[in-house]
Design a protein around this motif. Structure first.
Motif, short mmCIF file in Angstrom:
data_model
loop_
_atom_site.label_atom_id
_atom_site.label_comp_id
_atom_site.label_asym_id
_atom_site.label_seq_id
_atom_site.Cartn_x
_atom_site.Cartn_y
_atom_site.Cartn_z
N PHE A 22 0.63 -1.21 0.24
CA PHE A 22 0.61 0.13 -0.32
C PHE A 22 0.97 1.16 -0.23
O PHE A 22 0.23 2.33 -0.73
N VAL A 23 2.07 1.54 0.87
CA VAL A 23 2.37 2.66 0.87
C VAL A 23 3.86 2.92 -0.52
O VAL A 23 4.14 3.37 -1.12
N ALA A 24 4.35 1.72 -0.52
CA ALA A 24 5.44 1.66 -1.77
C ALA A 24 4.28 2.00 -3.05
O ALA A 24 4.78 2.67 -3.29
N ARG A 25 3.62 0.95 -3.47
CA ARG A 25 2.64 1.85 -4.75
C ARG A 25 2.20 3.14 -4.16
O ARG A 25 1.95 4.12 -5.49
N ALA A 26 2.15 3.77 -3.68
CA ALA A 26 1.48 5.15 -3.14
C ALA A 26 2.17 5.58 -4.21
O ALA A 26 2.47 7.42 -3.76
N LEU A 27 4.31 5.46 -3.30
CA LEU A 27 4.80 6.71 -4.02
C LEU A 27 4.20 6.42 -5.66
O LEU A 27 5.19 7.73 -6.36
N THR A 28 3.96 5.83 -6.06
CA THR A 28 4.32 5.69 -7.49
C THR A 28 3.05 7.13 -8.20
O THR A 28 3.20 7.24 -8.98
N LEU A 29 1.87 7.55 -7.13
CA LEU A 29 1.54 8.95 -7.30
C LEU A 29 1.90 10.09 -7.28
O LEU A 29 1.40 10.84 -7.39
N ILE A 80 -15.33 -5.40 7.71
CA ILE A 80 -16.12 -5.57 6.32
C ILE A 80 -16.09 -4.57 5.63
O ILE A 80 -16.25 -4.41 4.38
N VAL A 81 -18.02 -3.02 6.00
CA VAL A 81 -17.74 -2.68 5.46
C VAL A 81 -16.78 -2.00 5.12
O VAL A 81 -16.20 -1.17 4.17
N LEU A 82 -15.78 -1.48 6.18
CA LEU A 82 -14.11 -0.94 5.77
C LEU A 82 -13.20 -0.87 4.78
O LEU A 82 -12.80 -0.18 3.97
N PHE A 83 -12.95 -2.61 5.27
CA PHE A 83 -12.22 -3.21 4.03
C PHE A 83 -13.28 -3.11 2.32
O PHE A 83 -12.02 -2.61 1.72
N LEU A 84 -14.46 -3.46 2.05
CA LEU A 84 -15.00 -2.72 1.07
C LEU A 84 -14.62 -1.80 0.66
O LEU A 84 -14.57 -1.39 -0.71
N VAL A 85 -14.44 0.10 1.33
CA VAL A 85 -14.54 1.08 0.89
C VAL A 85 -12.75 0.63 0.85
O VAL A 85 -12.51 1.13 -1.22
N LEU A 86 -12.09 0.12 1.47
CA LEU A 86 -10.80 0.25 0.98
C LEU A 86 -10.58 -0.06 -0.24
O LEU A 86 -9.80 -0.06 -1.22
N LEU A 87 -11.28 -1.99 -0.52
CA LEU A 87 -10.57 -2.23 -2.18
C LEU A 87 -11.41 -1.65 -3.54
O LEU A 87 -10.44 -1.06 -3.95
N SER A 88 -12.28 -0.89 -2.50
CA SER A 88 -13.06 0.15 -3.41
C SER A 88 -12.48 1.17 -4.30
O SER A 88 -12.20 2.05 -5.15
N SER A 89 -11.91 2.01 -3.22
CA SER A 89 -11.25 3.48 -3.38
C SER A 89 -10.58 3.32 -4.05
O SER A 89 -9.45 3.44 -4.75
N LEU A 90 -9.27 1.63 -3.59
CA LEU A 90 -7.97 1.36 -4.30
C LEU A 90 -8.24 1.21 -5.75
O LEU A 90 -7.30 1.73 -6.54
N ILE A 91 -9.33 1.08 -6.42
CA ILE A 91 -9.53 0.06 -7.50
C ILE A 91 -9.26 1.33 -8.96
O ILE A 91 -9.66 1.78 -9.66
N LYS A 92 -9.93 2.56 -7.59
CA LYS A 92 -10.57 4.54 -8.22
C LYS A 92 -9.07 4.48 -8.55
O LYS A 92 -8.79 5.25 -9.38
N THR A 103 -4.90 14.65 -8.81
CA THR A 103 -5.03 14.99 -7.49
C THR A 103 -6.31 13.91 -7.35
O THR A 103 -6.73 14.50 -5.75
N GLN A 104 -7.57 13.61 -7.55
CA GLN A 104 -8.46 12.63 -7.13
C GLN A 104 -7.65 11.57 -7.32
O GLN A 104 -8.35 10.78 -6.08
N ARG A 105 -6.73 11.15 -7.91
CA ARG A 105 -6.62 9.78 -7.32
C ARG A 105 -5.92 9.42 -6.29
O ARG A 105 -5.89 8.90 -4.19
N ARG A 106 -5.45 11.08 -5.45
CA ARG A 106 -4.90 11.24 -4.66
C ARG A 106 -5.47 11.28 -3.16
O ARG A 106 -5.41 10.76 -2.07
N ALA A 107 -6.63 11.91 -3.59
CA ALA A 107 -7.74 11.77 -2.95
C ALA A 107 -8.20 10.45 -2.47
O ALA A 107 -8.78 10.47 -1.25
N GLY A 108 -8.27 10.11 -3.63
CA GLY A 108 -8.63 8.22 -3.11
C GLY A 108 -7.94 7.58 -2.12
O GLY A 108 -8.44 6.80 -0.99
N LEU A 109 -6.70 7.76 -2.55
CA LEU A 109 -6.10 7.75 -1.68
C LEU A 109 -5.75 7.55 -0.30
O LEU A 109 -5.36 6.17 0.61
#
Ligand code: HEM
Length: 130
Positions: A22-29, A80-92, A103-109
């Motif tokens: 999560f942290v390593a891939r965030a750097l690519t943004l 579980i709800v938060l896990f779904l939030v995590l997955l759906s926001s990461l997909i976006k 900026t939208q990608r970073r907001a999603g992050l």
């Protein structure tokens, strides 16, 4: 070693891998971005490891649920709800789509980071509701 403990160790190890990726891939943004897309370097490896970590996490979680006869604490539903939030926001965040601004990608992050931290806080605090 008993099976329950083993599955729990697998579950928690995949959490650790998911966190690191999560942290390593965030750097690519932030470093080496191209137009509105994240840095393409290592994309395939990031996608593969992230998919693997979340898949193992989900499967081991379901196995733990079955072993516990689906007896869960109320906070588990929030997890579980938060896990779904995590997955759906990461997909976006990492969708290959030039109409999604950086900026939208970073907001999603930020949303996914809040969800991840909230899940970890829940499993550590194990709050008692009611
Ligand atoms: C990012 C997501 C997740 C994180 C950070 C996470 C973290 C953890 C941690 C640290 C534990 C051990 C808690 C303890 O015993 O003190 C745990 C237990 C558990 N997790 Fe997860 N988990 C996640 C996702 C899931 C998912 C998606 C499921 C279900 C499909 C799940 C099902 C379970 C179950 C049933 C237990 C209870 C094990 C037991 O005490 O017998 N987890 N989780």
């Amino acid at each position: 070693m008993d099976t329950h403990l083993l599955i729990k160790i697998i579950h928690m190890s995949s959490v650790a891998v998911a966190l690191v990726i999560f942290v390593a891939r965030a750097l690519t943004l932030f470093v080496g971005t191209q137009n509105n897309q994240p840095n393409p370097k290592g994309r395939i490896a990031f996608v593969a490891i992230q998919h693997l970590a979340f898949t193992v996490l989900t499967i081991s979680g379901i196995i733990l649920l079955i072993m516990n006869d689906f007896k869960v604490q109320p906070w588990f539903y929030a997890k579980i709800v938060l896990f779904l939030v995590l997955l759906s926001s990461l997909i976006k965040v990492y969708k290959k789509d030039d109409t999604i601004l950086l900026t939208q990608r970073r907001a999603g992050l930020v949303i996914s980071a809040v969800a991840f931290i909230a899940i970890i806080s829940l499993v550590m605090i194990k709050p008692i509701f009611g």
